[in-house]
Design a protein around this motif. Structure first.
Motif, short mmCIF file in Angstrom:
data_model
loop_
_atom_site.label_atom_id
_atom_site.label_comp_id
_atom_site.label_asym_id
_atom_site.label_seq_id
_atom_site.Cartn_x
_atom_site.Cartn_y
_atom_site.Cartn_z
N PRO A 14 0.78 -1.40 0.15
CA PRO A 14 0.12 0.15 0.03
C PRO A 14 0.92 1.24 0.01
O PRO A 14 1.96 1.18 0.48
N ARG A 15 0.32 2.21 -0.83
CA ARG A 15 0.91 3.58 -0.57
C ARG A 15 0.35 4.29 0.67
O ARG A 15 -0.73 3.85 1.22
N LEU A 16 0.91 5.45 1.00
CA LEU A 16 0.32 6.21 2.15
C LEU A 16 -0.96 6.90 1.74
O LEU A 16 -1.77 6.91 2.80
N VAL A 20 -2.83 0.21 -3.36
CA VAL A 20 -2.01 -0.77 -3.34
C VAL A 20 -1.39 -1.07 -4.59
O VAL A 20 -2.16 -1.26 -5.85
N ASN A 21 -0.11 -1.20 -4.69
CA ASN A 21 0.64 -1.55 -5.98
C ASN A 21 1.29 -2.87 -5.87
O ASN A 21 1.59 -3.20 -4.93
N LYS A 22 1.12 -3.52 -7.01
CA LYS A 22 1.52 -5.05 -7.11
C LYS A 22 2.75 -5.01 -7.48
O LYS A 22 2.87 -4.72 -8.70
N SER A 41 8.59 -4.23 -11.18
CA SER A 41 8.07 -3.16 -9.94
C SER A 41 6.74 -2.80 -10.78
O SER A 41 6.63 -2.66 -11.85
N ASP A 42 5.66 -2.51 -9.66
CA ASP A 42 4.42 -2.02 -10.07
C ASP A 42 3.76 -2.28 -11.16
O ASP A 42 3.63 -1.74 -12.10
N PHE A 43 3.07 -3.75 -11.48
CA PHE A 43 2.09 -4.11 -12.31
C PHE A 43 0.86 -3.57 -12.12
O PHE A 43 -0.14 -3.91 -13.04
N SER A 44 0.61 -2.49 -11.20
CA SER A 44 -0.65 -1.86 -11.11
C SER A 44 -0.73 -0.80 -12.08
O SER A 44 -1.17 0.32 -11.71
N HIS A 45 -0.62 -0.96 -13.60
CA HIS A 45 -0.77 -0.07 -14.50
C HIS A 45 -1.66 -0.88 -15.57
O HIS A 45 -1.68 -2.16 -15.56
N LEU A 46 -2.52 0.01 -16.50
CA LEU A 46 -3.33 -0.50 -17.55
C LEU A 46 -2.18 -1.19 -18.29
O LEU A 46 -0.80 -0.89 -18.36
N TYR A 88 4.60 0.09 -26.22
CA TYR A 88 3.74 0.36 -25.06
C TYR A 88 4.55 0.81 -23.53
O TYR A 88 5.08 -0.27 -23.17
N TYR A 89 4.24 1.86 -23.02
CA TYR A 89 5.01 2.35 -21.84
C TYR A 89 4.76 1.35 -20.80
O TYR A 89 5.56 1.23 -19.97
N TYR A 90 3.49 0.81 -20.50
CA TYR A 90 3.47 -0.06 -19.49
C TYR A 90 3.35 -1.71 -19.76
O TYR A 90 2.94 -2.41 -19.07
N GLU A 91 4.28 -1.91 -20.84
CA GLU A 91 4.37 -3.18 -21.34
C GLU A 91 4.75 -4.20 -20.28
O GLU A 91 6.09 -3.95 -19.57
N ILE A 134 3.31 14.96 -7.42
CA ILE A 134 1.90 15.50 -6.95
C ILE A 134 1.16 14.71 -7.84
O ILE A 134 0.99 15.28 -9.05
N PHE A 135 0.20 13.99 -7.54
CA PHE A 135 -0.60 13.27 -8.52
C PHE A 135 -1.96 14.13 -8.79
O PHE A 135 -2.24 15.14 -8.48
N ARG A 136 -2.27 13.69 -10.10
CA ARG A 136 -3.29 14.40 -10.97
C ARG A 136 -4.64 15.09 -10.15
O ARG A 136 -5.12 14.18 -9.53
N GLY A 293 13.47 8.30 -14.69
CA GLY A 293 12.00 8.27 -14.50
C GLY A 293 11.64 7.22 -13.45
O GLY A 293 12.84 6.63 -12.68
N THR A 294 10.71 6.81 -13.41
CA THR A 294 10.21 5.86 -12.37
C THR A 294 8.83 5.11 -12.55
O THR A 294 7.72 6.04 -13.32
N THR A 295 8.65 3.97 -11.82
CA THR A 295 6.98 3.66 -11.96
C THR A 295 6.80 3.60 -10.47
O THR A 295 5.78 3.47 -10.14
N GLN A 296 7.57 4.06 -9.62
CA GLN A 296 7.64 4.00 -8.17
C GLN A 296 8.11 2.65 -7.65
O GLN A 296 7.13 1.84 -7.42
N GLU A 297 9.14 2.37 -7.43
CA GLU A 297 9.74 0.90 -7.17
C GLU A 297 9.64 0.80 -5.87
O GLU A 297 9.82 2.04 -5.01
N ASP A 382 -4.54 8.08 -11.97
CA ASP A 382 -4.15 9.16 -10.98
C ASP A 382 -3.59 8.64 -9.80
O ASP A 382 -3.35 9.59 -8.84
N ARG A 383 -3.43 7.38 -9.70
CA ARG A 383 -2.86 6.85 -8.25
C ARG A 383 -3.71 7.10 -7.06
O ARG A 383 -3.28 7.18 -6.19
N THR A 384 -5.13 7.05 -7.25
CA THR A 384 -5.94 7.42 -6.06
C THR A 384 -6.46 6.18 -5.73
O THR A 384 -6.48 5.29 -6.41
#
Ligand code: LMR
Ligand code: MG
Length: 385
Positions: A14-16, A20-22, A41-46, A88-91, A134-136, A293-297, A382-384
């Motif tokens: 979980p994030r603060l 939750v990121n997997k 890192s971070d399969f929680s993307h489309l 694709y960005y999130y391949e 700062i998320f969208r 850059g990052t996916t937030q690892e 938006d990572r919410t």
């Protein structure tokens, strides 16, 4: 040395914010008794389908058992054949290759008793300046919440932030205004990130409105793989334009079209340290700048990026990896360290990545698979929570 087994462990962190990121931790076991670790890192993307990790573990066992982990080039070829680039960005295949490649560097450097730095060109720097995301904004009320995030992180030493924009430009502008009012020059906004959500002309209209406030650069202000669109934007905009590298072919197209000033390179999106170094060298040859850059690892993924970033000659802009500061926990005994807005590399005397798994924490955050919870596309973008 030979690889004798491959193990995958799924982690739900979980994030603060509650989101939750997997992630998947990979271990490479060898006949020399040294193990390598890496992070997908971070399969929680489309896109919203998922990898079966039992099946992936079996595939990687077939590919890797019996191989000498020092054969990094040939193993990367095998990986590319099995998990090809998809523009694709999130391949998800890139995430898989990244995990394996990182673990190869870890195990080889450990075997030699050296730091991963000694393997990939040493260190031009011991710390890397980073910015907090700062998320969208989608709603006006979120401006106040985000100002509070800045206050809190500023106290912790972060003085540079980046802002995801474009779903509510009123709120985006209000946020920038408020930051300027409250912090003056003490806090800097590195970038406005459009995340490929808009056509370049719409992005340009919003960028003109928001760049009344000082920012260093604009990221991803056109649809994915719209190389001409990016260039059109770049030709209108005084500020430098950056875009992620998610395939070497896509990078070549961006060079041919002179689409960007800065390549945003991170091992996760290009499939490992080996590929990221290729992309970084290509950028250098093309006379372009870099940022990390990052996916937030988690810490394992972040530290791998720190080694990669420390050896880059053209890392001209502030970088993005702040994952360990966004999550409620981690799975190692020695989390990566941030101070005064810098990501610090582990001591050069440590071996491999210098990360030690904390099995108690692994058990705490272990999940059985990567299946999706009930999240919307907006929440994912938006990572919410
Ligand atoms: C995150 O997970 O927060 C980032 O990967 C978001 C993004 O895609 O920029
Ligand atoms: Mg991410």
């Amino acid at each position: 040395m030979k690889i004798t087994d491959v193990k995958l462990t799924a982690i739900g962190m979980p994030r603060l914010t509650g989101f939750v990121n997997k992630h998947v931790m990979i271990q490479l076991l060898t006949d020399e008794g040294v193990d390598g670790i890496g992070e997908m890192s971070d399969f929680s993307h489309l896109p919203k389908y998922t990898i079966d990790i039992v099946d992936l573990e079996r595939t990687l066992q077939q590919l890797l058992i019996g191989q000498n982990p020092f054969n990094i080039a040939s193993i990367n070829l095998d990986l590319s054949n099995n998990f090809p680039e998809a523009m694709y960005y999130y391949e998800k295949g890139s995430f898989v290759r990244n995990g394996v490649d990182t673990a190869l560097y870890d195990v080889c450097a450990k075997f030699l008793g050296v730091s991963v730095s000694d393997f990939i060109g040493g260190r031009l720097r011991e710390k890397i300046k980073v910015c907090y995301p700062i998320f969208r904004h989608r709603f006006m009320e979120e401006v106040e919440e985000n100002i509070e995030v800045v206050r809190k992180q500023f106290e912790k030493g972060f003085d540079v932030f980046r802002l995801y924009v474009s779903k509510n430009e009123e709120a985006d502008e209000q946020f920038l205004y408020r930051i300027n009012e409250e912090f003056g020059g003490k806090v800097k906004i590195k970038s406005l990130d459009f995340s490929h959500l808009l056509d370049w002309k719409q992005a340009w209209r919003i960028a003109k409105r928001l760049t009344k406030y000082p920012v260093d650069l604009i990221e991803s202000p056109a649809y994915r793989n719209d190389f001409e669109g990016l260039r059109n934007f770049r030709m209108k905009c005084d500020l430098p334009v950056s875009e992620h590298v998610w395939s070497l072919r896509q990078q070549l197209e961006m060079i041919k079209h002179d689409s960007v000033d800065i390549f945003n390179v991170s091992p996760i999106f290009i499939g490992g340290i080996t590929s990221a170094r290729k992309a970084a060298e290509t950028a250098e040859v093309a006379g372009k700048s870099l940022l990390l850059g990052t996916t937030q690892e988690l810490s394992i993924g972040t530290t791998a990026m720190a080694y990669f970033g420390a050896a880059l000659g053209n890392l001209d802009y502030i970088s993005d990896p702040t994952g360990p500061e966004l999550y409620v926990g981690d799975i190692v005994k020695n989390k990566v360290k941030y101070r005064d807005g810098y990501l610090y590399l582990p001591d050069r005397k440590s071996t491999g990545l210098g990360m030690e798994i904390d099995w108690g924490l692994v058990d705490k955050y272990r999940i059985k698979d990567l299946s999706w919870e009930d999240v919307t596309v907006h929440q994912l973008q938006d990572r919410t929570s």
